[in-house]
Scaffold this motif. Sequence first.
Motif, mmCIF file in Angstrom:
data_model
loop_
_atom_site.group_PDB
_atom_site.id
_atom_site.type_symbol
_atom_site.label_atom_id
_atom_site.label_comp_id
_atom_site.label_asym_id
_atom_site.label_seq_id
_atom_site.Cartn_x
_atom_site.Cartn_y
_atom_site.Cartn_z
ATOM 1 N N ILE A 142 0.861 -1.178 0.000
ATOM 2 C CA ILE A 142 0.000 0.000 0.000
ATOM 3 C C ILE A 142 0.902 1.233 0.000
ATOM 4 C CG2 ILE A 142 -1.736 1.305 1.296
ATOM 5 C CD1 ILE A 142 -2.874 -1.310 0.349
ATOM 6 N N GLY A 143 0.627 2.148 -0.908
ATOM 7 C CA GLY A 143 1.419 3.374 -0.972
ATOM 8 C C GLY A 143 1.430 3.954 -2.361
ATOM 9 N N MET A 144 2.055 5.107 -2.477
ATOM 10 C CA MET A 144 2.091 5.835 -3.751
ATOM 11 C C MET A 144 3.466 5.769 -4.419
ATOM 12 S SD MET A 144 -0.979 7.136 -4.019
ATOM 13 C CE MET A 144 -0.897 8.525 -5.104
ATOM 14 N N HIS A 145 4.464 5.228 -3.733
ATOM 15 C CA HIS A 145 5.829 5.188 -4.262
ATOM 16 C C HIS A 145 5.953 4.143 -5.367
ATOM 17 C CE1 HIS A 145 10.167 5.364 -4.405
ATOM 18 N NE2 HIS A 145 10.185 4.055 -4.322
ATOM 19 N N VAL A 146 6.521 4.545 -6.499
ATOM 20 C CA VAL A 146 6.771 3.627 -7.603
ATOM 21 C C VAL A 146 8.276 3.399 -7.670
ATOM 22 C CG1 VAL A 146 6.550 3.269 -10.098
ATOM 23 C CG2 VAL A 146 4.738 4.443 -8.841
ATOM 24 N N SER A 147 8.684 2.147 -7.758
ATOM 25 C CA SER A 147 10.098 1.779 -7.803
ATOM 26 C C SER A 147 10.793 2.414 -9.004
ATOM 27 C CB SER A 147 10.249 0.255 -7.899
ATOM 28 O OG SER A 147 9.566 -0.378 -6.849
ATOM 29 N N PRO A 148 12.071 2.791 -8.853
ATOM 30 C CA PRO A 148 12.803 3.440 -9.956
ATOM 31 C C PRO A 148 12.829 2.611 -11.245
ATOM 32 C CG PRO A 148 14.061 3.596 -7.920
ATOM 33 C CD PRO A 148 12.879 2.709 -7.633
ATOM 34 N N GLU A 149 13.021 1.291 -11.133
ATOM 35 C CA GLU A 149 13.058 0.471 -12.348
ATOM 36 C C GLU A 149 11.701 0.418 -13.049
ATOM 37 O OE1 GLU A 149 14.301 -2.451 -9.081
ATOM 38 O OE2 GLU A 149 13.591 -0.410 -9.040
ATOM 39 N N ILE A 150 10.629 0.537 -12.283
ATOM 40 C CA ILE A 150 9.289 0.553 -12.871
ATOM 41 C C ILE A 150 9.047 1.907 -13.550
ATOM 42 C CG2 ILE A 150 6.811 0.328 -12.414
ATOM 43 C CD1 ILE A 150 8.646 -2.264 -12.009
ATOM 44 N N LYS A 151 9.482 2.990 -12.910
ATOM 45 C CA LYS A 151 9.345 4.316 -13.523
ATOM 46 C C LYS A 151 10.025 4.357 -14.886
ATOM 47 C CE LYS A 151 9.008 7.194 -9.405
ATOM 48 N NZ LYS A 151 9.673 8.202 -8.573
ATOM 49 N N LYS A 152 11.209 3.746 -14.983
ATOM 50 C CA LYS A 152 11.947 3.744 -16.253
ATOM 51 C C LYS A 152 11.181 2.984 -17.327
ATOM 52 C CE LYS A 152 16.227 2.842 -18.638
ATOM 53 N NZ LYS A 152 15.525 2.997 -19.864
ATOM 54 N N VAL A 153 10.664 1.820 -16.983
ATOM 55 C CA VAL A 153 9.922 1.020 -17.964
ATOM 56 C C VAL A 153 8.638 1.745 -18.376
ATOM 57 C CG1 VAL A 153 8.745 -1.176 -18.359
ATOM 58 C CG2 VAL A 153 10.910 -1.139 -17.156
ATOM 59 N N VAL A 154 7.977 2.392 -17.435
ATOM 60 C CA VAL A 154 6.783 3.177 -17.760
ATOM 61 C C VAL A 154 7.138 4.246 -18.788
ATOM 62 C CG1 VAL A 154 5.181 4.913 -16.824
ATOM 63 C CG2 VAL A 154 5.480 2.721 -15.650
ATOM 64 N N GLU A 155 8.238 4.961 -18.577
ATOM 65 C CA GLU A 155 8.675 5.991 -19.526
ATOM 66 C C GLU A 155 8.982 5.389 -20.892
ATOM 67 O OE1 GLU A 155 8.650 9.280 -19.186
ATOM 68 O OE2 GLU A 155 7.902 9.063 -17.143
ATOM 69 N N ASP A 156 9.714 4.254 -20.890
ATOM 70 C CA ASP A 156 10.080 3.590 -22.149
ATOM 71 C C ASP A 156 8.844 3.169 -22.934
ATOM 72 O OD1 ASP A 156 12.755 3.889 -21.466
ATOM 73 O OD2 ASP A 156 13.027 1.795 -20.851
ATOM 74 N N PHE A 157 7.880 2.554 -22.249
ATOM 75 C CA PHE A 157 6.692 2.078 -22.958
ATOM 76 C C PHE A 157 5.751 3.195 -23.349
ATOM 77 C CE2 PHE A 157 7.880 -2.221 -22.516
ATOM 78 C CZ PHE A 157 7.418 -2.703 -23.726
ATOM 79 N N ALA A 158 5.676 4.215 -22.548
ATOM 80 C CA ALA A 158 4.858 5.371 -22.941
ATOM 81 C C ALA A 158 5.431 5.966 -24.225
ATOM 82 C CB ALA A 158 4.816 6.400 -21.822
ATOM 83 N N LYS A 159 6.736 6.050 -24.317
ATOM 84 C CA LYS A 159 7.387 6.589 -25.520
ATOM 85 C C LYS A 159 7.098 5.699 -26.730
ATOM 86 C CE LYS A 159 11.824 7.851 -27.443
ATOM 87 N NZ LYS A 159 13.254 7.717 -27.368
ATOM 88 N N ILE A 160 7.235 4.394 -26.567
ATOM 89 C CA ILE A 160 6.954 3.451 -27.664
ATOM 90 C C ILE A 160 5.500 3.563 -28.106
ATOM 91 C CG2 ILE A 160 6.660 0.974 -28.167
ATOM 92 C CD1 ILE A 160 9.273 0.526 -26.546
ATOM 93 N N LEU A 161 4.582 3.567 -27.149
ATOM 94 C CA LEU A 161 3.159 3.656 -27.490
ATOM 95 C C LEU A 161 2.834 4.986 -28.170
ATOM 96 C CD1 LEU A 161 1.676 1.922 -24.349
ATOM 97 C CD2 LEU A 161 1.603 1.055 -26.699
#
Length: 175
Positions: free
Chosen positions: A147-166
């Motif tokens: 429970i929480g709002m913190h997103v792990s650094p490795e997940i943040k990177k993948v989110v950025e990568d996939f948002a860019k691809i999409l």
Amino acid sequence: MVTKMIMSTLDQIKVFLEKIMCKDKTVIACVGSPLRSDDRLGLLIYDKIKDLANNNISIIECEYGLENCFTEIVAENPATLLIIDAVYNESLNPGTTVLTSIENIREKISLATTHTIPLRMILELIMKKTNIKNTYILGIRAKNLDIGMHVSPEIKKVVEDFAKILKEIITSCGK
């Protein structure tokens, strides 16, 4: 098509998504729980791509589970459904991304989201009400589901990568 197969490199996934998303009406369902740390990843991707929807590609936010956007998916009546969600598999490292057909979900990976209705059941209902031919899961291995709002650094990177691809794919499909 992706049947009984899992793709995991960004290049493989990008090439496949370009083929399926530009061909037929596609719904991208971004699933996640805003209060379960890395399980937010689908919602984070949604926030980055939501304004890019066009006549061929719809982007839907599904907080807390796919069943919560059932009506919106059915109304769009897509040929292809792409579900973006956190997944969990002990053999995958956090941040690992997989693209798989729905057949592999129970066998190889588990969705991290706690769905009130089993995924297979909600997908069967959606398929009865639409012309969906193909359903895929773009899953990202979560690291932290507390429970929480913190997103792990490795997940943040993948989110950025996939948002860019999409973004690239959706923009090129709209031309």
